[in-house]
Design a protein around this motif. Sequence first.
Motif, mmCIF file in Angstrom:
data_model
loop_
_atom_site.group_PDB
_atom_site.id
_atom_site.type_symbol
_atom_site.label_atom_id
_atom_site.label_comp_id
_atom_site.label_asym_id
_atom_site.label_seq_id
_atom_site.Cartn_x
_atom_site.Cartn_y
_atom_site.Cartn_z
ATOM 1 N N CYS A 1 0.837 -1.195 0.000
ATOM 2 C CA CYS A 1 0.000 0.000 0.000
ATOM 3 C C CYS A 1 0.877 1.253 0.000
ATOM 4 C CB CYS A 1 -0.927 -0.001 1.216
ATOM 5 S SG CYS A 1 -2.057 1.395 1.278
ATOM 6 N N LEU A 2 1.872 1.290 0.862
ATOM 7 C CA LEU A 2 2.753 2.458 0.937
ATOM 8 C C LEU A 2 3.590 2.605 -0.328
ATOM 9 C CD1 LEU A 2 3.879 2.181 4.661
ATOM 10 C CD2 LEU A 2 2.251 3.795 3.662
ATOM 11 N N PHE B 1 -2.324 4.936 1.642
ATOM 12 C CA PHE B 1 -2.309 4.979 3.098
ATOM 13 C C PHE B 1 -3.404 4.057 3.611
ATOM 14 C CE2 PHE B 1 -4.991 8.345 1.515
ATOM 15 C CZ PHE B 1 -6.127 8.297 2.299
ATOM 16 N N CYS B 2 -3.179 3.518 4.797
ATOM 17 C CA CYS B 2 -4.145 2.610 5.412
ATOM 18 C C CYS B 2 -5.143 3.409 6.232
ATOM 19 C CB CYS B 2 -3.429 1.598 6.302
ATOM 20 S SG CYS B 2 -2.317 0.531 5.389
ATOM 21 N N HIS B 3 -6.415 3.064 6.101
ATOM 22 C CA HIS B 3 -7.475 3.784 6.799
ATOM 23 C C HIS B 3 -8.505 2.775 7.303
ATOM 24 C CE1 HIS B 3 -10.608 6.823 7.473
ATOM 25 N NE2 HIS B 3 -9.595 7.683 7.504
ATOM 26 N N CYS C 1 -5.146 -3.283 3.660
ATOM 27 C CA CYS C 1 -3.885 -3.428 4.386
ATOM 28 C C CYS C 1 -3.928 -4.632 5.312
ATOM 29 C CB CYS C 1 -3.607 -2.176 5.192
ATOM 30 S SG CYS C 1 -3.364 -0.705 4.192
ATOM 31 N N CYS D 1 -6.742 0.170 1.975
ATOM 32 C CA CYS D 1 -5.647 0.926 1.381
ATOM 33 C C CYS D 1 -6.273 1.970 0.453
ATOM 34 C CB CYS D 1 -4.711 0.010 0.616
ATOM 35 S SG CYS D 1 -3.325 0.886 -0.134
ATOM 36 N N ARG E 1 -5.923 5.761 -1.849
ATOM 37 C CA ARG E 1 -5.012 6.656 -2.569
ATOM 38 C C ARG E 1 -5.799 7.812 -3.112
ATOM 39 N NH1 ARG E 1 -1.415 4.264 -7.267
ATOM 40 N NH2 ARG E 1 -3.424 3.356 -7.716
#
Length: 62
Positions: A31-32, A37-39, A53, A59, A61
């Motif tokens: 993901c990174l 970003f993880c949410h 994630c 994940c 963007r």
Amino acid sequence: MRLHYLLFAFLLVFLLPAPGFAQRIRNPVSCLRNKGFCHPIRCPSVAKTIGSCAPGLKCCRK
């Protein structure tokens, strides 16, 4: 000592992203690497879901 090399090789293969990212993202490292970003629960309205994630983490963007 050989066990360390085997563990390192396994982690390297497991965490490498697929060529062209044809598959969905399934771990935080991928993901990174995809500028995501993880949410928790779901992505904010300005972001798009590109994978997960972990269970319960998406994940996202922009």
